[in-house]
Design a protein around this motif. Structure first.
Motif, PDB file in Angstrom:
ATOM      1  N   LEU A   1       7.516  49.154 -30.964  1.00  0.00           N
ATOM      2  CA  LEU A   1       6.871  47.840 -31.090  1.00  0.00           C
ATOM      3  C   LEU A   1       5.630  47.933 -31.975  1.00  0.00           C
ATOM      4  N   LEU A   2       4.811  48.979 -31.730  1.00  0.00           N
ATOM      5  CA  LEU A   2       3.579  49.130 -32.512  1.00  0.00           C
ATOM      6  C   LEU A   2       3.886  49.347 -33.988  1.00  0.00           C
TER       7      LEU A   2
ATOM      8  N   LEU B   1      11.342  37.465 -17.999  1.00  0.00           N
ATOM      9  CA  LEU B   1      12.389  38.293 -18.590  1.00  0.00           C
ATOM     10  C   LEU B   1      11.971  39.003 -19.868  1.00  0.00           C
ATOM     11  N   VAL B   2      10.814  38.631 -20.450  1.00  0.00           N
ATOM     12  CA  VAL B   2      10.370  39.317 -21.663  1.00  0.00           C
ATOM     13  C   VAL B   2       8.936  39.839 -21.524  1.00  0.00           C
ATOM     14  N   VAL B   3       7.995  38.930 -21.189  1.00  0.00           N
ATOM     15  CA  VAL B   3       6.588  39.334 -21.170  1.00  0.00           C
ATOM     16  C   VAL B   3       6.316  40.361 -20.065  1.00  0.00           C
ATOM     17  N   PHE B   4       6.813  40.052 -18.854  1.00  0.00           N
ATOM     18  CA  PHE B   4       6.580  40.962 -17.737  1.00  0.00           C
ATOM     19  C   PHE B   4       7.187  42.352 -17.985  1.00  0.00           C
TER      20      PHE B   4
ATOM     21  N   CYS C   1       6.956  36.742 -28.765  1.00  0.00           N
ATOM     22  CA  CYS C   1       8.081  37.491 -28.188  1.00  0.00           C
ATOM     23  C   CYS C   1       9.216  37.698 -29.186  1.00  0.00           C
ATOM     24  N   MET C   2       9.239  36.893 -30.272  1.00  0.00           N
ATOM     25  CA  MET C   2      10.281  37.085 -31.286  1.00  0.00           C
ATOM     26  C   MET C   2      10.181  38.458 -31.932  1.00  0.00           C
ATOM     27  N   MET C   3       8.944  39.003 -31.944  1.00  0.00           N
ATOM     28  CA  MET C   3       8.711  40.283 -32.624  1.00  0.00           C
ATOM     29  C   MET C   3       9.112  41.479 -31.763  1.00  0.00           C
TER      30      MET C   3
ATOM     31  N   PRO D   1      12.755  32.538 -27.265  1.00  0.00           N
ATOM     32  CA  PRO D   1      11.648  32.463 -28.231  1.00  0.00           C
ATOM     33  C   PRO D   1      12.039  31.853 -29.579  1.00  0.00           C
ATOM     34  N   LEU D   2      13.098  32.376 -30.217  1.00  0.00           N
ATOM     35  CA  LEU D   2      13.511  31.839 -31.510  1.00  0.00           C
ATOM     36  C   LEU D   2      13.928  30.377 -31.381  1.00  0.00           C
ATOM     37  N   SER D   3      14.674  30.057 -30.312  1.00  0.00           N
ATOM     38  CA  SER D   3      15.164  28.687 -30.159  1.00  0.00           C
ATOM     39  C   SER D   3      14.017  27.703 -29.975  1.00  0.00           C
TER      40      SER D   3
END
Lengths: 311, 286
Positions: A289-290, A43-46, B125-127, B163-165
């Protein structure tokens, strides 16, 4: 001979038990960490990996054609809208020191533990519980001509300042940023209060014994020791301003008038969901992001160098 | 207060100035500081109070009326929207806790192969700004039919909340002594048992902290709910935001609605202020 053999089997039994425990620990660890890892991965990295790929394509949500760096070069060199958006993000950053200054003052006064500091802390921290939607609706009303701020300004004889704050390209961004810093005031005050509480009293006492006065102590001991908290507060506010202000903009100005209150974050939403240009939105997202990584890096570097000077 | 704090020391004027003068100048300085705090506090609250009071007056400046507050319940489906907010928030908080607490424990106390790198990626991933990943996320979930559903929305919130948790839970479990695990092992308990019956009860303060942070993040969110929930079944935040600025409703009805929507988070704030401060200063993120 017999004794040696027995010792050996004992040792191997012990090491077998240790190995068992070790395996148990690793297996349990994996088991407990797996669900979170899978969810973050999917849900985040991909999606971030996909966004990186799509930023090199022209993508309308269904079909993607590879276009190389053209989304990025458009961002950097072309439209005046983009230039305006970057300026707005810069304005967000430039508004932060003013907010931090007030928060630092409030934190210092609060940490003197003067009568009334507890209710003050409660009031100051309160906006943390309020959503951007609530804050946006309240401040839109407050800033509407003929209401809240108008009557306040007229009341003290400043009729000339009774403006259509959110309706003009000159005042909309300042009004939005004032609201933003108002909302983050509490968090920053609390960060600074934590910082002030972390300063060892002995250090201050020693300086006093050496004859340093109130302001000298403030300037040469308290402020340098607060450095990393100032950095933290700056980062928190900047991250919030760059990637957590969507709700406030959506409610207060919807990015307008024109592009005058559109930040990078808001433009990502606009590109994707009102213009349908998913490829450009993805490029903007990677760009955001960068930028955030770069700013975080720079601020940490500044901090490190300052700390090195100190020692 | 037991130990001397910075302000105590800063204020402890002695010697040359003489006790009497020091005290009076101290009292004077305290008075100035108190008044300054009062002024800042009032200035901060002024916009809120001004607008809320206006919502009780006809056209904002006229005589007292409850018409806008009555209209909220007639013109906006507030009960349905509050219910949606509660449903989405409750599921997301539960989901984040169920996966993050064990994961935080695993990274702190049960090293396994690859734990370091997975933990580092999770923390990184927090960033990531939500907007950077939300577009592929949207198209992925649309492909499996989860856009426009509570399940899809809750999944996105959980993914963003982990991530934060995990970070906060791992640092909390790290602060607990390893001896607790070892004595459990000596007593013959397995690692799972130790986690459930020894460590979990000890972690309640940290669990409350991440629960409160996640509650506020989800209840107050606009973007995720706006994109992933069905249009006819929205959270209160989205419901209000959609009505703002289109001049269908009187603005004071919206003000009344926002006050209503702020009541649950305000209660949470009042009950858990201490946990919130602890969480925000440990690893700040919003």
């Amino acid at each position: 001979m017999g004794r040696v053999a027995r010792a050996r089997t004992l040792r191997s039994r012990e090491s077998a038990r240790a190995e068992d425990l070790d395996r148990g620990r690793r297996r349990t660890g994996l088991l407990l960490a797996l669900p979170a890892a899978v969810l973050v991965g999917g849900l985040v990295v991909f999606p971030i990996a996909e966004a990186t790929y799509y930023s090199f394509t022209s993508w309308n949500g269904e079909t993607a054609h590879f276009v190389g760096l053209s989304s990025y070069s458009q961002l950097l060199f072309h439209t005046t809208a983009i230039r305006q958006i970057f300026q707005n993000n810069l304005s967000v950053v430039l508004s932060i020191p003013a907010g931090l200054f007030f928060a630092l003052t409030a934190a210092f006064l609060t940490s003197l533990r003067v009568p009334g500091w507890r209710p003050f802390r409660f009031v100051v921290f309160l906006p943390v519980a309020l959503s951007w939607v609530v804050i946006g609706i309240v401040f839109s009303n407050f800033l509407t001509p003929g209401q809240g701020i108008d009557s306040l300004l007229s009341g003290i004889g400043l009729h000339s300042l009774a403006l259509d704050w959110l309706g003009s390209t000159h005042t909309a961004l300042p009004a939005l940023l004032a609201t933003f810093n108002w909302a983050l005031f509490g968090i920053n005050t609390v960060i600074f209060m934590t910082g002030l509480a972390s300063i060892p009293p002995e250090v201050v006492e020693a300086a006093r014994v050496d004859g340093a006065g109130f302001f000298k102590i403030l300037r040469h001991i308290v402020m340098p020791l607060l450095g990393r908290f100032v950095r933290l507060a700056f980062l928190v506010t900047m991250i919030s301003g760059f990637s957590g202000m969507f709700g406030l903009i959506y409610v207060m100005t919807a990015g307008g008038p024109g592009f005058s209150t559109t930040t990078l974050e808001f433009q990502i939403y606009q590109s994707a969901f009102t213009l349908g240009n998913f490829g450009q939105a993805a490029a903007l997202g990677i760009f955001l992001l960068l930028i955030m990584l770069a700013v975080t890096f720079v601020i940490n570097m500044i901090g490190r160098r300052k700390a090195a000077d100190l020692w | 207060m037991v130990t001397a704090t910075l302000p105590d020391v800063l204020e402890h004027k002695g010697g040359a100035a003489g006790p009497g003068r020091a005290r009076s100048s101290l009292a004077g300085r305290h008075l100035v500081a108190s008044i300054t705090l009062l002024v800042i506090g009032v200035a901060l609250l002024y916009p809120l109070i001004d607008v809320v009071i206006a919502s009780f007056r006809t056209q904002g400046t006229g005589p007292f009326t409850l018409q806008y507050w009555r209209a909220v319940f007639q013109q906006i489906p507030v009960w349905h929207q509050l219910g949606m907010s509660a449903l989405v928030t409750g599921c997301s908080v539960a989901g984040v806790l169920v996966v993050s607490v064990p994961a935080g424990y695993a990274y702190a106390k049960l090293s396994f192969r690859g734990a370091k790198i997975v933990f580092a990626v999770t923390i990184a991933c927090m960033m990531i700004p939500v907007e950077s990943m939300i577009i592929p996320e949207y198209s992925n979930l649309a492909k499996v039919g989860l856009v426009g559903s509570v399940l899809g929305t809750v999944l996105v919130f959980i993914g963003l909340g982990i991530p934060l948790s995990v970070f906060l839970m791992a640092s909390y479990f790290n602060s607990l002594p390893d001896a607790l695990v070892e004595s459990g092992l000596v007593d013959g308990a397995g690692h799972l048992r130790i986690f459930l019956s020894v460590m979990l009860p000890l972690a309640i303060p940290a669990i409350v902290t991440i629960g409160v942070l996640e509650f506020l993040a989800v209840w107050n969110d606009l973007l995720i709910a706006l994109l992933f929930l069905p249009i006819q079944s929205q959270t209160i935040a989205v419901g209000l935001a959609a009505l703002q600025g289109n001049h269908i409703l009187n603005t004071y009805v919206l003000v009344a609605g926002s006050v209503l929507s702020a009541i649950p988070p305000m209660i949470v704030y009042m009950l858990f202020q201490r946990h919130l401060v602890a969480g925000l200063t440990m690893g700040v993120h919003r």
